[in-house]
Design a protein around this motif. Sequence first.
Motif, PDB file in Angstrom:
ATOM      1  N   MET A 126      -5.217 -50.744  -1.152  1.00  0.00           N
ATOM      2  CA  MET A 126      -5.519 -49.905  -2.632  1.00  0.00           C
ATOM      3  C   MET A 126      -5.819 -48.906  -2.637  1.00  0.00           C
ATOM      4  O   MET A 126      -6.201 -48.240  -3.818  1.00  0.00           O
ATOM      5  N   HIS A 127      -6.152 -48.252  -1.220  1.00  0.00           N
ATOM      6  CA  HIS A 127      -6.441 -46.751  -1.451  1.00  0.00           C
ATOM      7  C   HIS A 127      -5.447 -46.232  -1.738  1.00  0.00           C
ATOM      8  O   HIS A 127      -4.071 -45.686  -1.274  1.00  0.00           O
ATOM      9  N   PRO A 128      -6.091 -44.966  -2.687  1.00  0.00           N
ATOM     10  CA  PRO A 128      -4.293 -44.194  -3.326  1.00  0.00           C
ATOM     11  C   PRO A 128      -3.899 -43.485  -2.573  1.00  0.00           C
ATOM     12  O   PRO A 128      -2.921 -43.326  -2.130  1.00  0.00           O
ATOM     13  N   ILE A 129      -4.641 -42.808  -1.039  1.00  0.00           N
ATOM     14  CA  ILE A 129      -4.560 -42.078   0.149  1.00  0.00           C
ATOM     15  C   ILE A 129      -3.740 -43.256   0.832  1.00  0.00           C
ATOM     16  O   ILE A 129      -2.847 -42.159   1.836  1.00  0.00           O
ATOM     17  N   HIS A 130      -3.543 -43.966   1.450  1.00  0.00           N
ATOM     18  CA  HIS A 130      -2.417 -45.154   2.107  1.00  0.00           C
ATOM     19  C   HIS A 130      -1.756 -45.396   1.117  1.00  0.00           C
ATOM     20  O   HIS A 130      -0.322 -45.340   1.823  1.00  0.00           O
ATOM     21  N   ARG A 131      -1.507 -44.951   0.414  1.00  0.00           N
ATOM     22  CA  ARG A 131      -0.563 -45.414  -0.808  1.00  0.00           C
ATOM     23  C   ARG A 131       0.839 -44.568  -0.863  1.00  0.00           C
ATOM     24  O   ARG A 131       1.420 -44.403  -1.073  1.00  0.00           O
ATOM     25  N   LEU A 132      -0.249 -43.235  -1.251  1.00  0.00           N
ATOM     26  CA  LEU A 132       0.245 -41.794  -1.148  1.00  0.00           C
ATOM     27  C   LEU A 132       0.735 -41.604   0.926  1.00  0.00           C
ATOM     28  O   LEU A 132       2.583 -41.217   0.961  1.00  0.00           O
ATOM     29  N   LEU A 133       0.533 -42.005   1.849  1.00  0.00           N
ATOM     30  CA  LEU A 133       0.737 -41.797   3.004  1.00  0.00           C
ATOM     31  C   LEU A 133       1.925 -42.699   3.627  1.00  0.00           C
ATOM     32  O   LEU A 133       2.488 -42.283   4.555  1.00  0.00           O
ATOM     33  N   ASN A 134       1.811 -44.170   3.787  1.00  0.00           N
ATOM     34  CA  ASN A 134       2.959 -44.492   4.159  1.00  0.00           C
ATOM     35  C   ASN A 134       4.191 -44.376   3.983  1.00  0.00           C
ATOM     36  O   ASN A 134       5.028 -45.283   4.993  1.00  0.00           O
ATOM     37  N   PRO A 135       5.009 -44.180   2.849  1.00  0.00           N
ATOM     38  CA  PRO A 135       6.072 -44.016   2.636  1.00  0.00           C
ATOM     39  C   PRO A 135       5.970 -42.732   4.708  1.00  0.00           C
ATOM     40  O   PRO A 135       7.151 -42.344   4.725  1.00  0.00           O
ATOM     41  N   HIS A 136       5.400 -42.151   4.369  1.00  0.00           N
ATOM     42  CA  HIS A 136       5.720 -40.960   5.533  1.00  0.00           C
ATOM     43  C   HIS A 136       5.355 -41.448   7.082  1.00  0.00           C
ATOM     44  O   HIS A 136       5.486 -40.905   7.539  1.00  0.00           O
ATOM     45  N   PHE A 137       5.124 -42.878   7.085  1.00  0.00           N
ATOM     46  CA  PHE A 137       4.741 -43.478   8.319  1.00  0.00           C
ATOM     47  C   PHE A 137       6.291 -44.779   8.561  1.00  0.00           C
ATOM     48  O   PHE A 137       5.915 -44.579   9.545  1.00  0.00           O
ATOM     49  N   LYS A 138       7.099 -44.332   7.398  1.00  0.00           N
ATOM     50  CA  LYS A 138       8.389 -45.701   7.906  1.00  0.00           C
ATOM     51  C   LYS A 138       9.085 -45.311   9.075  1.00  0.00           C
ATOM     52  O   LYS A 138       9.345 -44.116   9.534  1.00  0.00           O
ATOM     53  N   ASP A 139       8.844 -47.081  10.247  1.00  0.00           N
ATOM     54  CA  ASP A 139       8.829 -46.489  11.137  1.00  0.00           C
ATOM     55  C   ASP A 139       8.564 -46.448  12.727  1.00  0.00           C
ATOM     56  O   ASP A 139       8.933 -45.761  13.468  1.00  0.00           O
ATOM     57  N   THR A 140       7.833 -44.948  12.245  1.00  0.00           N
ATOM     58  CA  THR A 140       7.568 -43.943  13.170  1.00  0.00           C
ATOM     59  C   THR A 140       6.208 -44.632  14.512  1.00  0.00           C
ATOM     60  O   THR A 140       7.825 -44.642  15.841  1.00  0.00           O
ATOM     61  N   MET A 141       5.632 -45.625  14.397  1.00  0.00           N
ATOM     62  CA  MET A 141       5.259 -46.217  15.624  1.00  0.00           C
ATOM     63  C   MET A 141       6.542 -46.841  16.343  1.00  0.00           C
ATOM     64  O   MET A 141       6.172 -47.085  17.322  1.00  0.00           O
ATOM     65  N   HIS A 142       7.429 -48.030  16.320  1.00  0.00           N
ATOM     66  CA  HIS A 142       8.476 -47.943  16.346  1.00  0.00           C
ATOM     67  C   HIS A 142       9.252 -47.231  17.358  1.00  0.00           C
ATOM     68  O   HIS A 142       9.640 -47.843  18.131  1.00  0.00           O
ATOM     69  N   ILE A 143       9.970 -46.778  16.424  1.00  0.00           N
ATOM     70  CA  ILE A 143      10.418 -45.375  17.298  1.00  0.00           C
ATOM     71  C   ILE A 143       9.490 -44.914  18.366  1.00  0.00           C
ATOM     72  O   ILE A 143       9.547 -44.950  19.743  1.00  0.00           O
ATOM     73  N   ASN A 144       8.685 -44.509  18.491  1.00  0.00           N
ATOM     74  CA  ASN A 144       7.630 -43.811  19.336  1.00  0.00           C
ATOM     75  C   ASN A 144       7.333 -45.225  20.429  1.00  0.00           C
ATOM     76  O   ASN A 144       7.355 -44.845  21.443  1.00  0.00           O
ATOM     77  N   ALA A 145       7.323 -46.595  20.938  1.00  0.00           N
ATOM     78  CA  ALA A 145       7.329 -47.241  21.078  1.00  0.00           C
ATOM     79  C   ALA A 145       8.433 -47.473  21.724  1.00  0.00           C
ATOM     80  O   ALA A 145       8.771 -47.770  23.178  1.00  0.00           O
ATOM     81  N   LEU A 146      10.024 -47.505  21.434  1.00  0.00           N
ATOM     82  CA  LEU A 146      10.578 -46.921  22.155  1.00  0.00           C
ATOM     83  C   LEU A 146      11.025 -45.659  23.177  1.00  0.00           C
ATOM     84  O   LEU A 146      11.724 -46.160  23.840  1.00  0.00           O
ATOM     85  N   ALA A 147      10.496 -45.029  22.564  1.00  0.00           N
ATOM     86  CA  ALA A 147      10.197 -43.697  23.025  1.00  0.00           C
ATOM     87  C   ALA A 147       9.773 -44.018  24.190  1.00  0.00           C
ATOM     88  O   ALA A 147      10.652 -43.667  25.471  1.00  0.00           O
TER      89      ALA A 147
END
Length: 861
Positions: free
Chosen positions: A537-558
């Motif tokens: 519900m935090h505005p900054i969470h909502r702002l940032l979330n699209p910029h985090f899409k798939d990154t952790m999974h891609i890093n895990a695969l790396a």
Amino acid sequence: MAHHQRPSSTQRRSTAVKEIFPRNLASLCGKSVQQSRLKGNFVILQNHRQPVPGKSVSVQIYSGTEVDSNTGKEKSSEPAHIKHRSSKKHQDTQTITYKIRIDVDSQFGTPGAFLIKNQHKEKFFLQYASIEAQNNQIIHFDCNSWIYPIEKTKFGRLFFSNALYLPSQTPRALKELRKEELASLRGNGTGERKEWDRIYDYDFYNDLADPDNGPQHFRHVLGGSQSYPYPRRVRTGRQHSKRDPSAESRPQAINLDIYVPSDERCSPSKLKELKSNSIHAVLYFLIPEAKSMFQQSSMSFESFEEIFDMFSDNRNQKIEDWIKDKLKSMVADELYKEITHASKKKPVKFSVPQIISEDEWAWRDDEEFARQILAGTHPVRIKCLKKFPPKSKTGVWSSIERSYIENKLGGFTLQQAMNQRSLFILDHHDYLMPFLNRINTNGICIYASRTLLFLRNDGMLEPIAIELSLPGLLFGREIHKVFLPEKEGINAALWQLAKAHVAANDAVYHQLISHWLHTHAVVEPFIIATKRQLSVMHPIHRLLNPHFKDTMHINALARCILINSGGILEKTLFSGEVSMEISSELYKEWRFDEQGLPADLLKRGMAIKDPDLDNPTGIELLLLDYPYATDGIEIWIAIKAWIKDFCSFFYKTDAAVKSDVELQAWWSEIQNVGHGDKRGETWWYPLTTLSNLVEALTTLIWIASALHASLNYGQYAYYGYPPNRPTLCRRFIPEEGTLEFGEFLKDPDKFFVEMLPERFEMSLAVALVDVLSRHSSEEVYLGCQPSSAWTDNEEVQNRFAEFSEELKEIEKRILERNRDPKLKNRRGPTKMAYTHLYPDTSSSASKGEITGRGIPSSISI
């Protein structure tokens, strides 16, 4: 809620009430309670082969405005089961819309959250939900999450509406739910994480080694020490290695199934696409070369023509039995089946890399060599030269005669050229020297390099000297050799070899530092902290979330297949087994406040500070024709204006920023845990003012979007033809009077090709950059949103629309600059237009292709 956590107080209270009081309590008591009906739609994505969840899924709705008058706590409806409404089939999936009808009392208020329980045996993907409130208001819920069977998770999954609240503004009805949901995501740092978990906690990079497979796979743990500092990654909790308790054990075959919190997993369609791209690249580039090595006993390419034939339409992609046996021992069974199945289909064709598509030899031109430093796939390393000779940790340029350099400066002295900021340097010296003795074994031949470039009157850079260095026999002493540009003869051929060694240095720095460390690795702690400390519900969470899409999974695969011991980068980069150690060493220099584009340009001396300029950045570029910087500054200004608009809407004063408990906890955790080896550094922005918040968020979003795009999506265009960007060299430059020099004199081009990686390494590197350069078909670009209802705040939506429109205007200006014949660095001898920072916000943006353009919102590959 999350697995392995105690039921929240809300869950305990809800269960207890239902057990003690029957649903029709009001009628039993003889009281008449006026009721109202809530209607809801739930959109689920499901694989065709999986059974649909149907009535095995229940939903319980929480009021976002009213509390229970008896308990003073959150108010909830009775659970109701979803019912099928409609479905739409796609190629591999189907979109199913379910409906619910729930009766609540007339004083229920506006829905603010719902709890969904999956008693079905299969997981499903909940994309979106909407609930019609009593006043006909539609409440939207952007979910985009996997819902696992409750027999695995033990608890239901809570979703909040798209309404945004700072912690102090949270409605009383949702306060406890907000706190409990955050607490459930943090975990307790113990236990092995399972696929269905949503636990975000931190760990060191202790999963790159594989000591159980032999001592050659020992690697240092990165993070948590002064010697080997590193950003943190998400904790998986796998069993420790038997031979080294500090290392996590690894699967014995290449397996793409590694834990990341369920909300961070790539979609099944994206994983399928990624696998397909990888398999076709292996079949096209690797299999034919493996057969050539087997049939001809030739480990190396022998001519430029042979390398060029890698892109022929007549590649035989059939897998021989002996290759199948090798593959079966290397990859998981499921992946092996997919590879052999794909090999029986019609061969896939690959495009010729852009670097040779117009002119097969233009890459050898000095102008093109220099242009790529400003407008290639790694334009972030060049610096303005301020002192000559440059000081070094291990030596100086004592072997360079001042007159040799000054002859190239068009009548200027060295000091005059530096005073007018016309001398530049591409420096790959100090950080490499301590590693060269360990690198130069097993046929690897690498120098540390410094390249001097002079700014000509036409705006293009001219390389005027290359210094190549090796460690001497005595500590602190070096062996230097300087090469000067020539157009013809033996010295011209030696100059080409020197440029290849510089390109190899630059390629490794690009892949390990600028690309992996400075985008992928440094962003992951921000993602973890955001999910742990900022409510959805935090505005900054909502702002940032699209910029985090798939990154952790891609890093895990790396970590599984790229940067691990024996992984692809160790096989293809000259840095080999010390690759990640070099990355750790250079993390010591990393500062978050220097990662924004204006700060980076100032640090490298590529711009000067001028507060009087009519420019939001307050900087002036030294090079008018520096495509990365020119386009990048426009993108930076647009991002920052949008972030300022967004943050100003929610934070009216600096005090509001300072008093935001979730925001302050988030920033503290990033510094002290996520980037814990940088704790206590004074350069972290104190989040006590709105301007500092805007600067920090702009920097983070710049890294995750534009910076990463500029470093990634042009890789195939430049690295796809390895002579242009070799990733290792197998021969030193020959000394006059040696047998090698005789070989070189006999056929300089053959010597050049034999200096490059062998067939397997070269083909593997090309296959890798092909996969990395492709946009996903579900890519979300900067200036776009995955859903039109990403927030219910109309004013915020309007401001985002302005940001999107500004990016479209930037696209037009980039195209205009690319057509300007005076801006020679925008195309160069190879006629490759600079589009790495072309946002591509149009609905017809190329997807699933190697485009060399488009800025995804996140580090999604």
